[in-house]
Design an enzyme around this catalytic site. Structure first.
Site, PDB file in Angstrom:
ATOM      1  N   ASP A  11       0.870  -1.176   0.000  1.00 28.77           N
ATOM      2  CA  ASP A  11       0.000   0.000   0.000  1.00 28.77           C
ATOM      3  C   ASP A  11       0.905   1.224   0.000  1.00 28.77           C
ATOM      4  OD1 ASP A  11      -2.266  -1.555   0.109  1.00 28.77           O
ATOM      5  OD2 ASP A  11      -2.487  -1.414   2.278  1.00 28.77           O
ATOM      6  N   ASP A 130     -13.370  -4.325  -2.109  1.00 30.05           N
ATOM      7  CA  ASP A 130     -13.237  -4.128  -0.662  1.00 30.05           C
ATOM      8  C   ASP A 130     -14.603  -4.439  -0.064  1.00 30.05           C
ATOM      9  OD1 ASP A 130     -10.626  -3.306  -1.002  1.00 30.05           O
ATOM     10  OD2 ASP A 130     -11.142  -1.175  -1.069  1.00 30.05           O
TER      11      ASP A 130
END
Length: 272
Positions: A11, A130
């Site tokens: 990330d 997600d």
């Protein structure tokens, strides 16, 4: 037996790797190019870069990171975050990415999946999902008619798709969305459990198995990896094709090779 893949996830925020829990409380975890080289040497099958701030002015940072990584690492690289158009696909692929991951833009403009897969090939298009459990208080609720409801250890729930880095619920059922993206031409699903993210308590196997069962696409399980048993469970019980992990690798709790050796002991085919 198809070989299962181990995929470190980086990330990236403002050019640095960060890691949090349940999508918040971010900590610095290092330089993306250096970490990529380490994971490449440890035997990672692929890498995923997610530009988690991904605002317009940060776009040049991720392109630079992708270029520098692609020059030094020779395993497939998937890049996602803030990609909204076919032109964005083209720029990131030219920088050295092999696949592009889209989430918010896929939900907002599903035809982007179709357009990109027709231009670049389905193998280039990864739809990231997600997903969060939405627990039910009233099973008779009229709003549940188009939802796939599951009985879990914590009660009945359905799985909701979130966008904008997990900040906004869509009301979309994850199973139905997975079927739709397959029909539109996605080549793979990157499936992240927001509930499990960063907890190291294991992947959400109910979620992973339900998506695997309802599509023919390869599923990358993401969120919750704390040890090799969790990865074995994702492959055996969750029916995932690949497992994504971050914290346990970034903070040197184990190496990719350590994970693979343990996984192989469970009669699961991995590339050593």
């Amino acid at each position: 037996m198809l070989t299962k893949r181990i995929i470190p996830c980086l990330d990236i925020k403002e050019g640095r790797v960060v890691k949090g829990t349940n999508f918040v409380e971010l900590r610095d975890a290092g330089d993306p190019v250096e970490l990529s080289k380490i994971y490449n040497e440890q035997g990672a099958d692929e890498l995923v870069f997610l530009d988690i701030t991904a605002s317009f002015e940060k776009r040049d940072i991720i392109i630079d990171v992708v270029k520098r990584t692609a020059e030094q690492v020779f395993i497939p690289l998937t890049v996602g975050g803030g990609i909204k158009t076919v032109d964005d696909f083209r720029k990131i692929l030219r920088a050295g990415a092999d696949k592009i991951s889209i989430n918010t833009s896929a939900v907002k403009t599903p035809e982007l999946i179709k357009e990109a897969s027709e231009i670049f090939g389905t193998q280039c298009v990864v739809v990231a999902m997600d997903v969060k459990r939405n627990y039910i208080t009233d099973i008779q609720d009229e709003n549940l008619k188009d939802k796939n409801v599951f009985e879990t250890e914590l009660g009945s729930c359905w799985f909701e798709v979130y966008i904008y880095g997990g900040r906004e619920g869509t009301g979309i059922d994850a199973i139905e969305w997975a079927k739709k993206v397959e029909n539109l031409g996605a080549g793979e699903i990157l499936l992240t459990s927001m509930d499990a993210d960063g907890t190291k308590d294991g992947y959400d196997l109910v979620l992973t198995k339900s998506i695997s069962k309802n599509t023919n696409l390869p599923i990358i399980a993401s969120g919750g990896c704390g040890n090799s048993k969790h990865v074995v469970d994702a492959f055996k019980d969750g029916k995932a094709d690949a497992a994504l992990m971050a914290s346990i690798l970034h903070y040197r709790e184990c190496t990719v090779n350590d994970l693979k050796k343990e996984i192989e002991k469970n009669n699961i085919s991995v590339r050593l």
